[in-house]
Design a protein around this motif. Sequence first.
Motif, mmCIF file in Angstrom:
data_model
loop_
_atom_site.group_PDB
_atom_site.id
_atom_site.type_symbol
_atom_site.label_atom_id
_atom_site.label_comp_id
_atom_site.label_asym_id
_atom_site.label_seq_id
_atom_site.Cartn_x
_atom_site.Cartn_y
_atom_site.Cartn_z
ATOM 1 N N GLN A 13 47.146 0.952 -27.696
ATOM 2 C CA GLN A 13 48.223 0.067 -28.124
ATOM 3 C C GLN A 13 47.791 -0.789 -29.306
ATOM 4 O OE1 GLN A 13 50.755 -1.818 -25.026
ATOM 5 N NE2 GLN A 13 49.215 -1.052 -23.589
ATOM 6 N N PRO A 14 48.729 -1.245 -30.111
ATOM 7 C CA PRO A 14 48.373 -2.165 -31.195
ATOM 8 C C PRO A 14 47.587 -3.359 -30.678
ATOM 9 C CG PRO A 14 50.624 -1.435 -31.450
ATOM 10 C CD PRO A 14 50.164 -0.920 -30.110
ATOM 11 N N GLY A 15 46.556 -3.718 -31.419
ATOM 12 C CA GLY A 15 45.664 -4.785 -31.008
ATOM 13 C C GLY A 15 44.509 -4.334 -30.147
ATOM 14 N N GLY A 16 44.525 -3.103 -29.708
ATOM 15 C CA GLY A 16 43.467 -2.577 -28.869
ATOM 16 C C GLY A 16 42.262 -2.123 -29.659
ATOM 17 N N SER A 17 41.301 -1.546 -28.942
ATOM 18 C CA SER A 17 40.037 -1.140 -29.534
ATOM 19 C C SER A 17 39.659 0.265 -29.110
ATOM 20 C CB SER A 17 38.910 -2.096 -29.119
ATOM 21 O OG SER A 17 39.138 -3.410 -29.583
ATOM 22 N N LEU A 18 38.929 0.930 -29.979
ATOM 23 C CA LEU A 18 38.313 2.214 -29.701
ATOM 24 C C LEU A 18 36.956 2.248 -30.371
ATOM 25 C CD1 LEU A 18 41.214 4.775 -30.331
ATOM 26 C CD2 LEU A 18 40.182 4.240 -28.117
ATOM 27 N N ARG A 19 36.068 3.077 -29.850
ATOM 28 C CA ARG A 19 34.797 3.322 -30.503
ATOM 29 C C ARG A 19 34.614 4.812 -30.713
ATOM 30 N NH1 ARG A 19 28.471 2.265 -28.851
ATOM 31 N NH2 ARG A 19 28.948 4.015 -27.440
ATOM 32 N N LEU A 20 34.480 5.199 -31.963
ATOM 33 C CA LEU A 20 34.223 6.579 -32.313
ATOM 34 C C LEU A 20 32.724 6.825 -32.421
ATOM 35 C CD1 LEU A 20 36.875 7.162 -35.136
ATOM 36 C CD2 LEU A 20 37.154 7.327 -32.649
ATOM 37 N N SER A 21 32.301 8.005 -32.015
ATOM 38 C CA SER A 21 30.903 8.396 -32.102
ATOM 39 C C SER A 21 30.798 9.742 -32.797
ATOM 40 C CB SER A 21 30.260 8.497 -30.722
ATOM 41 O OG SER A 21 30.304 7.268 -30.036
ATOM 42 N N CYS A 22 29.730 9.921 -33.535
ATOM 43 C CA CYS A 22 29.469 11.188 -34.200
ATOM 44 C C CYS A 22 27.981 11.482 -34.127
ATOM 45 C CB CYS A 22 29.932 11.145 -35.656
ATOM 46 S SG CYS A 22 29.545 12.643 -36.596
ATOM 47 N N LEU A 23 27.647 12.611 -33.547
ATOM 48 C CA LEU A 23 26.260 13.046 -33.422
ATOM 49 C C LEU A 23 26.007 14.209 -34.365
ATOM 50 C CD1 LEU A 23 23.464 13.165 -32.018
ATOM 51 C CD2 LEU A 23 24.529 14.668 -30.316
ATOM 52 N N ALA A 24 25.005 14.069 -35.197
ATOM 53 C CA ALA A 24 24.592 15.133 -36.096
ATOM 54 C C ALA A 24 23.407 15.875 -35.496
ATOM 55 C CB ALA A 24 24.218 14.575 -37.464
ATOM 56 N N SER A 25 23.462 17.191 -35.541
ATOM 57 C CA SER A 25 22.372 17.998 -35.020
ATOM 58 C C SER A 25 22.244 19.268 -35.841
ATOM 59 C CB SER A 25 22.587 18.344 -33.544
ATOM 60 O OG SER A 25 23.757 19.121 -33.368
ATOM 61 N N GLY A 26 21.111 19.944 -35.677
ATOM 62 C CA GLY A 26 20.870 21.179 -36.390
ATOM 63 C C GLY A 26 19.710 21.054 -37.354
ATOM 64 N N SER A 27 19.806 21.791 -38.439
ATOM 65 C CA SER A 27 18.740 21.829 -39.429
ATOM 66 C C SER A 27 18.903 20.660 -40.394
ATOM 67 C CB SER A 27 18.762 23.161 -40.179
ATOM 68 O OG SER A 27 17.699 23.243 -41.103
ATOM 69 N N ILE A 28 18.292 19.545 -40.032
ATOM 70 C CA ILE A 28 18.405 18.320 -40.817
ATOM 71 C C ILE A 28 17.025 17.930 -41.320
ATOM 72 C CG2 ILE A 28 19.040 15.893 -40.812
ATOM 73 C CD1 ILE A 28 21.027 16.559 -38.572
ATOM 74 N N PHE A 29 16.888 17.868 -42.618
ATOM 75 C CA PHE A 29 15.650 17.375 -43.204
ATOM 76 C C PHE A 29 15.671 15.857 -43.312
ATOM 77 C CE2 PHE A 29 13.027 16.176 -46.884
ATOM 78 C CZ PHE A 29 11.804 16.655 -46.454
ATOM 79 N N ALA A 30 16.732 15.339 -43.883
ATOM 80 C CA ALA A 30 16.891 13.900 -44.011
ATOM 81 C C ALA A 30 18.359 13.586 -44.235
ATOM 82 C CB ALA A 30 16.050 13.342 -45.152
ATOM 83 N N ILE A 31 18.800 12.473 -43.686
ATOM 84 C CA ILE A 31 20.166 12.013 -43.850
ATOM 85 C C ILE A 31 20.187 10.850 -44.826
ATOM 86 C CG2 ILE A 31 22.163 10.966 -42.724
ATOM 87 C CD1 ILE A 31 21.352 12.423 -40.167
ATOM 88 N N TYR A 32 20.987 10.988 -45.861
ATOM 89 C CA TYR A 32 21.152 9.888 -46.794
ATOM 90 C C TYR A 32 22.178 8.885 -46.270
ATOM 91 C CZ TYR A 32 22.352 7.167 -50.878
ATOM 92 O OH TYR A 32 22.600 6.128 -51.745
ATOM 93 N N SER A 33 23.307 9.399 -45.790
ATOM 94 C CA SER A 33 24.336 8.523 -45.257
ATOM 95 C C SER A 33 25.206 9.274 -44.265
ATOM 96 C CB SER A 33 25.202 7.936 -46.375
ATOM 97 O OG SER A 33 25.978 8.941 -46.992
ATOM 98 N N MET A 34 25.861 8.517 -43.406
ATOM 99 C CA MET A 34 26.868 9.037 -42.503
ATOM 100 C C MET A 34 28.068 8.109 -42.559
ATOM 101 S SD MET A 34 24.683 10.264 -39.153
ATOM 102 C CE MET A 34 26.095 11.169 -38.470
#
Length: 120
Positions: A13-34
């Motif tokens: 509902q308007p005024g409410g809250s949510l939290r989104l999550s994102c998990l990165a996996s796999g062949s990762i050398f380095a992450i500059y940004s998400m």
Amino acid sequence: QVQLVESGGGLVQPGGSLRLSCLASGSIFAIYSMGWYRQAPGKQRELVAAITSGGYANYADSVKGRFTISRDNAKTTVYLQMNSLKPEDTDVYYCHVDLTTGWGGRDEYWGQGTRVTVSS
């Protein structure tokens, strides 16, 4: 190959809250940004918030003061805390990762999207 798995979307509902999550996996050398982008039907995908591995964050003007982006210690998971949600926040939200390769190149990946609906 890199996989991005998003979660946390839903109906609120308007005024409410949510939290989104994102998990990165796999062949990762380095992450500059998400970060998180959103795209409503008929509109261009736009930046909501992003955070670098060094902790620098930037936000769209429309969400400043309401949304907070953060990441875990491993810097492979990004969160978007969404407070005081408005109907105009209704969109499909996409996780995005900007990578550096082992040889100094750049690459990017997108999640499949998670829907956020703000409605009374």
